[in-house]
Design a protein around this motif. Sequence first.
Motif, mmCIF file in Angstrom:
data_model
loop_
_atom_site.group_PDB
_atom_site.id
_atom_site.type_symbol
_atom_site.label_atom_id
_atom_site.label_comp_id
_atom_site.label_asym_id
_atom_site.label_seq_id
_atom_site.Cartn_x
_atom_site.Cartn_y
_atom_site.Cartn_z
ATOM 1 N N TYR A 1 2.339 9.871 54.995
ATOM 2 C CA TYR A 1 2.547 11.313 54.861
ATOM 3 C C TYR A 1 3.213 11.833 56.128
ATOM 4 O O TYR A 1 2.703 11.663 57.232
ATOM 5 C CB TYR A 1 1.204 12.020 54.646
ATOM 6 N N PHE A 2 4.373 12.482 55.944
ATOM 7 C CA PHE A 2 5.083 13.052 57.073
ATOM 8 C C PHE A 2 4.763 14.536 57.237
ATOM 9 O O PHE A 2 4.785 15.070 58.328
ATOM 10 C CB PHE A 2 6.597 12.877 56.893
ATOM 11 N N LYS A 3 4.498 15.198 56.154
ATOM 12 C CA LYS A 3 4.173 16.629 56.178
ATOM 13 C C LYS A 3 3.321 16.930 54.947
ATOM 14 O O LYS A 3 3.724 17.650 54.042
ATOM 15 C CB LYS A 3 5.452 17.468 56.182
ATOM 16 N N GLY A 4 2.140 16.344 54.912
ATOM 17 C CA GLY A 4 1.284 16.477 53.752
ATOM 18 C C GLY A 4 1.990 15.939 52.516
ATOM 19 O O GLY A 4 2.675 14.913 52.556
ATOM 20 N N ASP A 5 1.838 16.641 51.400
ATOM 21 C CA ASP A 5 2.504 16.236 50.177
ATOM 22 C C ASP A 5 3.976 16.606 50.166
ATOM 23 O O ASP A 5 4.720 16.174 49.281
ATOM 24 C CB ASP A 5 1.822 16.892 48.964
ATOM 25 N N ALA A 6 4.413 17.417 51.132
ATOM 26 C CA ALA A 6 5.796 17.885 51.124
ATOM 27 C C ALA A 6 6.779 16.748 51.338
ATOM 28 O O ALA A 6 7.856 16.727 50.748
ATOM 29 C CB ALA A 6 5.992 18.960 52.186
ATOM 30 N N LEU A 7 6.428 15.793 52.157
ATOM 31 C CA LEU A 7 7.308 14.663 52.439
ATOM 32 C C LEU A 7 6.437 13.422 52.604
ATOM 33 O O LEU A 7 5.655 13.316 53.547
ATOM 34 C CB LEU A 7 8.123 14.927 53.708
ATOM 35 N N LYS A 8 6.561 12.498 51.667
ATOM 36 C CA LYS A 8 5.724 11.299 51.711
ATOM 37 C C LYS A 8 6.403 10.150 50.996
ATOM 38 O O LYS A 8 7.287 10.348 50.164
ATOM 39 C CB LYS A 8 4.356 11.573 51.079
ATOM 40 N N ILE A 9 5.990 8.932 51.353
ATOM 41 C CA ILE A 9 6.432 7.720 50.677
ATOM 42 C C ILE A 9 5.178 6.964 50.269
ATOM 43 O O ILE A 9 4.251 6.785 51.067
ATOM 44 C CB ILE A 9 7.303 6.840 51.587
#
Length: 433
Positions: A389-397
Amino acid sequence: MNKIKHKIVFLALIGLLPTLLFAQDIDDDQTNDVDLLENTNTSNFELGNGLNLNMNEGDYSFKISGMLRPSYGYEGFDRDTSANNYLYVGAARINLEGKAVKEKVSFFIEADFVNSFTLYEAFVAFHINEKMKLSVGQKLTFTNDRAYSINESQLSMVNRSPLSNSFTTDGREFGIFYESSFQIGNVILNPLVAITSGDGMNSFGDNSIDVDKGGLKYGGRLEILPLGAFSGKEGHRHVVDFYREEKLKLAINGSFSYNVGASEKTGDGHGDFQLFDENGKEKFPNYGKFYIDLLLKYKGISFSADFVNSFAYSKKDIYSSPQAVIRFTGEEVSSKYVLGTAFNAQADYLFSNQWGINIRYTTLMPEYENYDQSILQKEDWYTLGVGKYFKGDALKIQAMGSFIDGKDSTNPTDLSTVTNDRYEVHVVAQIIF
């Protein structure tokens, strides 16, 4: 030995998946609710929270957002069948939402351009007060399991569980939805009630001929938070513990739905098949589902469990043709409807560096286990997942792999056993803008 060998290969593959992923920080959970800005005429953009416009000194707000989920999938089989590899776009959505504060009215529209039904959600809500809301239109209903009470973007694994996907088609319906919240001491109660068409998305059909089938669908959900509120607006539904709860939090939920005259396998659509009564008139059984689920969170650890039971019922005999010659038996009904039970358990842990790991077990138990035409087949799913998670659910792989222990069958010609075991791997990148 063959199953053991494949399981070892499967686990080794999962162990390599983290090398696909990377690092950074978290933010608030994403919800469909409009977050009002300060009472000034402003505009701002935030990854995960869209473009927000605030007008007339805060009396009106408007938001534009969207989501992309490019994905990869792999399916392999124990039997002599070639594997499948495929790239696909899991979601490409645009959301419009707004709120009129003085009028206590809000709206939400969601369109997905990779689905045959582009319009996912479109509803207007009247906010009776801070604790009660009444919505009318097409939206994600809360009468299914936990995973189908939140948006796909908030899942802790790439996909919803086999329990979710077996007993629910898409989870969005047209109707009236009442949501409320009450607190007694430290205990929070959230009663939710829905009356819908029971015919799924775009329930009035593509044209005037494609009409609704059967009667209405009635459902509800009761959420109990005995240890007080979770952190975050969706904390009692969202599985990942982004806020690393300092005190143990628990949510216990029960939900049900009863579709009068269901014409789709899970009661979430319409017109998939035709059935008749003894007079040759169209007649469908009533279809019901009961769910129980719970969620625990504590210092980055999450545990969730779900159970479902479904049934079909009719006072009159049902026939497959208007001539009323062949009467449907109980077993044959399971070839039209998903009948049976399922159990799902999942454990998650979110590290402080925003890496997450998951393990999930699901078992599907058809009402008629030895009936090959049953839609629901006996399966046990073992799933491992990892995510960054890079920014919660906003940016993730995210990545996950599953071993599916399917029901073995016997070849009637040579009496040899045919295994239905298979393997799946899915990888997804998600951005909410």
